[in-house]
Design a protein around this motif. Sequence first.
Motif, short mmCIF file in Angstrom:
data_model
loop_
_atom_site.label_atom_id
_atom_site.label_comp_id
_atom_site.label_asym_id
_atom_site.label_seq_id
_atom_site.Cartn_x
_atom_site.Cartn_y
_atom_site.Cartn_z
N ILE B 220 114.04 -55.38 162.60
CA ILE B 220 112.96 -54.89 163.52
C ILE B 220 113.28 -53.57 164.87
N ALA B 221 114.74 -53.48 164.64
CA ALA B 221 114.74 -51.89 165.38
C ALA B 221 114.62 -51.34 165.10
N ALA B 222 114.52 -50.73 164.10
CA ALA B 222 113.40 -49.64 163.24
C ALA B 222 112.37 -49.09 163.48
N GLU B 223 111.59 -50.80 163.25
CA GLU B 223 110.43 -50.38 163.41
C GLU B 223 110.39 -49.81 164.78
N ILE B 224 111.00 -50.32 166.06
CA ILE B 224 110.75 -50.47 167.36
C ILE B 224 110.80 -48.76 168.08
N GLY B 226 110.30 -46.36 165.88
CA GLY B 226 109.15 -45.51 165.30
C GLY B 226 109.25 -45.55 163.57
N VAL B 227 110.00 -46.51 163.45
CA VAL B 227 110.24 -46.32 161.45
C VAL B 227 109.55 -47.42 160.79
#
Lengths: 273, 358
Positions: B220-224, B226-227
């Motif tokens: 989730i943090a990776a997505e936030i 920009g991954v």
Amino acid sequence: MLDAGQQGYTTADGRRIGGVVMEMRNITLRFGGVVAIKDISFDIREGEIRAIIGPNGAGKSSMLNVISGFYHPQEGEMIYRGARRPPMKPYQVARQGIARTFQNIALFEGMTVLDNVMTGRLNHMKASILDQAFWWGRAQREEVENRKRAEEVIDFLEIQHIRKTPVGRLPYGLKKRVELARALVSEPKILLLDEPMAGMNVEEKEDMSRFILDVNDEFGTTIVLIEHDMGVVMDLSDRVVVMDYGKKIGDGTPAEVRANQEVIDAYLGVSHD
Amino acid sequence: MFYREAGDFKTSYADDSQTFPIAFDRYRYYAVLAVALGIIPFVITDYWASAILIPFLIYAIAAIGLNILTGYCGQVSLGTGGFMAVGAYTSYKLMTAFPGMDMVTVTLLSGAMTAMVGVMFGLPSLRIKGFYLAVATLAAQFFLVWLFNKVPWFYNYSASGQITAPERLLFGHAVTGPNAEAWVKYLFCLAFVFVLAWVARNLTRGAMGRQWMAIRDMDIAAEIIGVNPLRAKLSAFAVSSFYVGVAGALLFTVYLGAVEVGEAYGIQKSFLVLFMIIIGGLGSLFGSFAGAAFMVLLPVALKVLLVDTMGWDTALATHFQFVIVGGLIMFFLIVEPHGLARLWSLAKEKLRLWPFPH
């Protein structure tokens, strides 16, 4: 309430607040039968510190999740930099220049502080997989350039001494700071902070407040902040949105909000006789 | 005493992000290279090559591949054996269809083919995680082995259902086939290991590796930040499968020479490589080497100890081997769940201070 139009205004302490950068229009978010956010509208101006407050379960974090693309509201629209924003995935929102931190820290525990901060620069790294595989020109150049930016933020937030420490080993307060660094290093237009001071002692809160003000001052970053500590909110923010049970019950400068009877009733719980 | 960071200052970020930041590590690496290139090729015997060195090199590639997927990107895979089979059968088809193609190209193309197949089987990883993904890759394992058994085109309609590597020359020396000499095979594999390990290091220390690790540690943090999870996971599957495919191709062409798919690339192979990275250390390139060495050396060492030294019956020793290997794996996981790589880094931390206690 300050009505400065699109031109913006200058605050008492001499900071320049610009026009509206993001506007929420009649946002309604439902989970099945539960209405988490009910018809809320507010705007965020460039360069301001905008606080969202409210009792537990008021829908503050849901609001932040709507902005960062985790939730998609059933009704209403978001205007970002003059254009209606279509439904987006979180990583697309991030690429539009919106960064955030989480209420419960969401760092990459297995990586060092430096690597965590460097992940915040991923959107600025465009080298192809071949360049990266052979560590050629572009990959190497980007690594060094972005490392410089990362180091600037590391300096700024005073975490140089732990840059090669795995995040999992750090105490809570430092983790919060590393998370702020990771969000900040991406050079966001809007920085969303979900309870940046939750669980901190007074000293750590003071440090964090200072960093938030410095970030806003030095980089001109627009900051949207959720916080429970009323003292902090009143001191830091330019304007405050107050939510209760998913509805907006107040919006204005800290002084205005403090004087709003509905807000007092709902949130501050001060007796009025 | 000699293992020191102190006084080893870096004056540029490029220097600081190099592969071996500590001078002593760098010299040790050069020493290992010098031995691997300057001494071993001249003293290598057939026994050493086929019992230890070549399987070690090939499994090191497979372990690095699986480690990229599981250790760096956090996606569990039990399909390694099947993907190795894809590499092997691609190389077989290429060698028989294009007899003029040189072995380096054949091996690289086998890797590329496996990468594509890997991406295909990696697609479910967007929806499913953990054990469920493991089961999905397990399905890939069984499906691929079944496919190579079932469709005669893959083994050129040979009566035995086996595939046999024809002889191919590289710079005038046979690399495959029965006439290939030990030192040629060794150097051929070593070249692949050297380049692929270096590439893996480059990928994992840069932007790509950070994306993978971000997905592994908290998606989730990776997505936030920009991954794009789709691209991160599929690139991990692609790169990982490329390595595994190259390893599978080399195992067939250089090491075994003739292969029956269920036997050489069955589920045991998937577990073998998985054991290597778990024992060696997840998320560590050194761990991939250490794990491969451990799993290759252990049976040989046990055989030497039990049969040659203690005079046990060979069959008995072979069975005891399973018990001992299993026991050792459990012992290792309890004592050091982070694997040999962790033991190694703990030893290095101690060495930094030695001989002083603090």
